[in-house]
Design a protein around this motif. Structure first.
Motif, PDB file in Angstrom:
ATOM      1  N   GLN A 177     -11.306  11.366   2.215  1.00 44.14           N
ATOM      2  CA  GLN A 177     -12.385  10.399   2.452  1.00 44.14           C
ATOM      3  C   GLN A 177     -11.864   9.000   2.773  1.00 44.14           C
ATOM      4  OE1 GLN A 177     -14.670   9.332  -1.133  1.00 44.14           O
ATOM      5  NE2 GLN A 177     -13.119  10.428  -2.337  1.00 44.14           N
ATOM      6  N   TYR A 178     -10.573   8.762   2.512  1.00 45.75           N
ATOM      7  CA  TYR A 178      -9.990   7.440   2.784  1.00 45.75           C
ATOM      8  C   TYR A 178      -9.232   7.412   4.110  1.00 45.75           C
ATOM      9  CZ  TYR A 178     -11.140   7.218  -2.140  1.00 45.75           C
ATOM     10  OH  TYR A 178     -11.822   7.281  -3.337  1.00 45.75           O
ATOM     11  N   ALA A 220      -8.102  15.251  -2.284  1.00 46.94           N
ATOM     12  CA  ALA A 220      -8.264  14.051  -3.096  1.00 46.94           C
ATOM     13  C   ALA A 220      -8.331  12.769  -2.273  1.00 46.94           C
ATOM     14  CB  ALA A 220      -7.110  13.951  -4.092  1.00 46.94           C
ATOM     15  N   MET A 221      -7.883  12.806  -1.024  1.00 52.58           N
ATOM     16  CA  MET A 221      -7.792  11.537  -0.286  1.00 52.58           C
ATOM     17  C   MET A 221      -8.382  11.568   1.121  1.00 52.58           C
ATOM     18  SD  MET A 221      -3.723  11.477   0.626  1.00 52.58           S
ATOM     19  CE  MET A 221      -2.916  12.874   1.422  1.00 52.58           C
ATOM     20  N   SER A 228      -5.569   6.174  -6.905  1.00 54.35           N
ATOM     21  CA  SER A 228      -6.297   6.514  -8.128  1.00 54.35           C
ATOM     22  C   SER A 228      -6.818   7.946  -8.084  1.00 54.35           C
ATOM     23  CB  SER A 228      -7.465   5.543  -8.315  1.00 54.35           C
ATOM     24  OG  SER A 228      -8.229   5.884  -9.460  1.00 54.35           O
ATOM     25  N   ASP A 229      -7.374   8.334  -6.955  1.00 56.55           N
ATOM     26  CA  ASP A 229      -7.929   9.687  -6.845  1.00 56.55           C
ATOM     27  C   ASP A 229      -6.836  10.758  -6.831  1.00 56.55           C
ATOM     28  OD1 ASP A 229     -10.371   8.508  -6.804  1.00 56.55           O
ATOM     29  OD2 ASP A 229     -11.006   9.313  -4.863  1.00 56.55           O
ATOM     30  N   LEU A 230      -5.700  10.448  -6.256  1.00 55.66           N
ATOM     31  CA  LEU A 230      -4.596  11.399  -6.262  1.00 55.66           C
ATOM     32  C   LEU A 230      -4.097  11.647  -7.685  1.00 55.66           C
ATOM     33  CD1 LEU A 230      -2.614  10.170  -3.119  1.00 55.66           C
ATOM     34  CD2 LEU A 230      -3.529  12.482  -3.441  1.00 55.66           C
ATOM     35  N   GLU A 231      -3.998  10.583  -8.461  1.00 63.48           N
ATOM     36  CA  GLU A 231      -3.558  10.733  -9.851  1.00 63.48           C
ATOM     37  C   GLU A 231      -4.579  11.520 -10.659  1.00 63.48           C
ATOM     38  OE1 GLU A 231      -2.970   9.994 -14.069  1.00 63.48           O
ATOM     39  OE2 GLU A 231      -4.690   9.285 -12.884  1.00 63.48           O
ATOM     40  N   GLN A 232      -5.855  11.216 -10.497  1.00 61.54           N
ATOM     41  CA  GLN A 232      -6.900  11.920 -11.234  1.00 61.54           C
ATOM     42  C   GLN A 232      -6.953  13.395 -10.833  1.00 61.54           C
ATOM     43  OE1 GLN A 232     -10.724   9.898 -11.190  1.00 61.54           O
ATOM     44  NE2 GLN A 232      -9.725   7.885 -11.178  1.00 61.54           N
ATOM     45  N   HIS A 233      -6.795  13.667  -9.555  1.00 57.08           N
ATOM     46  CA  HIS A 233      -6.834  15.053  -9.090  1.00 57.08           C
ATOM     47  C   HIS A 233      -5.670  15.844  -9.683  1.00 57.08           C
ATOM     48  CE1 HIS A 233      -5.951  18.358  -6.243  1.00 57.08           C
ATOM     49  NE2 HIS A 233      -7.265  18.430  -6.111  1.00 57.08           N
ATOM     50  N   ALA A 282      -7.685   3.049  -3.638  1.00 57.36           N
ATOM     51  CA  ALA A 282      -8.619   4.084  -4.078  1.00 57.36           C
ATOM     52  C   ALA A 282      -7.983   5.469  -3.987  1.00 57.36           C
ATOM     53  CB  ALA A 282      -9.890   4.022  -3.236  1.00 57.36           C
ATOM     54  N   ALA A 283      -7.213   5.706  -2.943  1.00 61.59           N
ATOM     55  CA  ALA A 283      -6.569   7.002  -2.768  1.00 61.59           C
ATOM     56  C   ALA A 283      -5.534   7.250  -3.866  1.00 61.59           C
ATOM     57  CB  ALA A 283      -5.911   7.080  -1.396  1.00 61.59           C
TER      58      ALA A 283
END
Length: 399
Positions: free
Chosen positions: A110-111, A107-108, A154-159, A151-152
């Motif tokens: 890319q950051y 999930a992260m 947000s993506d961690l929560e969505q994942h 951004a990370a």
């Protein structure tokens, strides 16, 4: 490791501390110890510092991650229900990030996360299986900039929502005091997870209670942020290009420990910790950190079955030797004969096993020298004396 202060007892320790006091400040390399000390097969040659001199991305990530560990909040600082430490761990390396609930490399990645540290606490050091307990996990993840961290998060929560909300839908939870936090829970399940970007760091929180009460879980998460966020002020992970040059042992403490294993930086077997990060590893982090601060512990080198404590001065080292000798573990160490020819060394035998550790702990010896105190362990009585003798010689020769 759990530290508790107990009244000092035993002539063996008194003699050791007295001898250490008399010997402090000596510049002699070898003349003040018995050249016939039995060191067995142990080498008394100082370890080469190549483990820190050569560029290493793995080492640099470990250094920055341990710096995060020095800033992580203790469970007991959040609530009494999380007073027992369950340990801490660096999750990042040059090979990637170890996934745990709430922390996903997928999930992260890319950051470009730079460092990750994780700590867990609970209501008791020993948790029974298949039961609901009060448990708290905190992960700190450092990123190159604030945009990447946001951004990370947000993506961690969505994942996490996508992976764990497939069968029963998770519900978002707002934290009034922390509107930037991204949180959710599953109604009827006594667990809540949350992510929040704070400057360049993402804080991931996973809390469990005995009952599925949303107001209680929300309160615990909010209290976690209240304790954790201020501790992050001033922390900045090194840029990736600089990490290979970071040193884990700027004072070369590891070169003053007898070599018994691979001299490759490793968080468990070959590293140097700041006091708070080392305290996280024990069952009572807050008490241990307080003892370290009160007694002047500056850093702790870990090398396989040996520790080297660096104190603020020689007087503090003598006091800390007495503190360690007062049996601060559950093993109930009793004094035994030390090393012939080295009265500074005090040795002990455990009356019972310590269920909180898996490494050899039956016998141990303490070797004080100037501002340093070395603690060595073994499962064999002869071996621990030989190891202590070798450590004694090495410390003396190191000056």
């Amino acid at each position: 490791m759990r530290f508790r202060f107990r009244r000092l007892a035993g002539a063996v320790l008194a003699a050791a501390v007295a001898s250490a006091s008399a010997g402090c400040g000596s510049d002699s390399a070898t003349a003040d110890h018995d050249p016939k000390l039995d060191v067995g097969s142990y080498s008394t040659q100082r370890l080469d510092s190549g483990y820190d001199d050569r560029p290493s991305l793995d080492r640099g990530i470990l250094v920055d991650s341990l710096r995060l560990g020095e800033r992580i909040a203790f469970g007991s600082e959040v609530a009494a229900e999380f007073a027992a430490g369950q340990g801490g761990q660096v999750l990042a390396s040059a090979q990637g990030i170890r996934n745990i609930p709430g922390v996903s490399e997928e999930a992260m990645y890319q950051y470009h996360p730079l460092a990750v540290y994780f700590a867990h606490s609970a209501e008791t050091p020993f948790l029974g299986a298949h039961q609901h307990h009060f448990e708290l996990s905190i992960a700190l993840i450092a990123f190159p900039d604030e945009q990447a961290a946001a951004a990370a998060a947000s993506d961690l929560e969505q994942h996490d929502n996508a992976v764990n909300g497939r069968t029963i839908k998770n519900e978002a939870v707002a934290l009034p005091d922390y509107p930037a936090a991204l949180s959710h829970w599953r109604p009827g399940v006594p667990n809540m997870v949350s992510w929040m970007a704070y400057k360049t760091i993402v804080v991931a929180v996973d809390v469990q209670a005995r009952e599925a009460k949303l107001d209680l879980l929300t309160d615990y998460v909010s209290k976690t942020y209240k304790q954790q966020l201020p501790r992050l002020d001033g922390y900045t992970a090194s840029p990736r290009v600089q990490q290979p040059s970071l040193k884990i042992d700027p004072d070369k403490l590891l070169t003053k420990l007898v070599k018994t294993g691979d001299a490759h930086p490793d968080q468990r077997d070959f590293a140097v910790y700041a006091p708070r990060a080392f305290a996280v590893l024990g069952t009572d982090p807050a008490v241990t950190a307080r003892e370290f601060d009160t007694r002047g512990v500056k850093s702790i080198a870990v090398s396989n079955n040996k520790y080297l404590y660096q104190l603020r001065d020689a007087a503090a080292a003598r006091d800390f030797t007495g503190f360690l000798a007062s049996d601060p573990t559950v093993s109930n160490y009793g004094s035994m004969a030390g090393v012939s020819g080295a009265p500074e060394i005090a040795c002990f035998k455990a009356a019972k096993p310590n269920p909180t550790v898996v490494s050899a702990r039956r016998f141990r010896c303490l070797i004080p020298h100037d501002t340093l105190v070395s603690e060595v362990f073994s499962e064999q009585e002869l071996d621990v004396r030989q190891l202590a003798a070798a450590e004694y010689v090495l410390l003396k020769d190191a000056g």
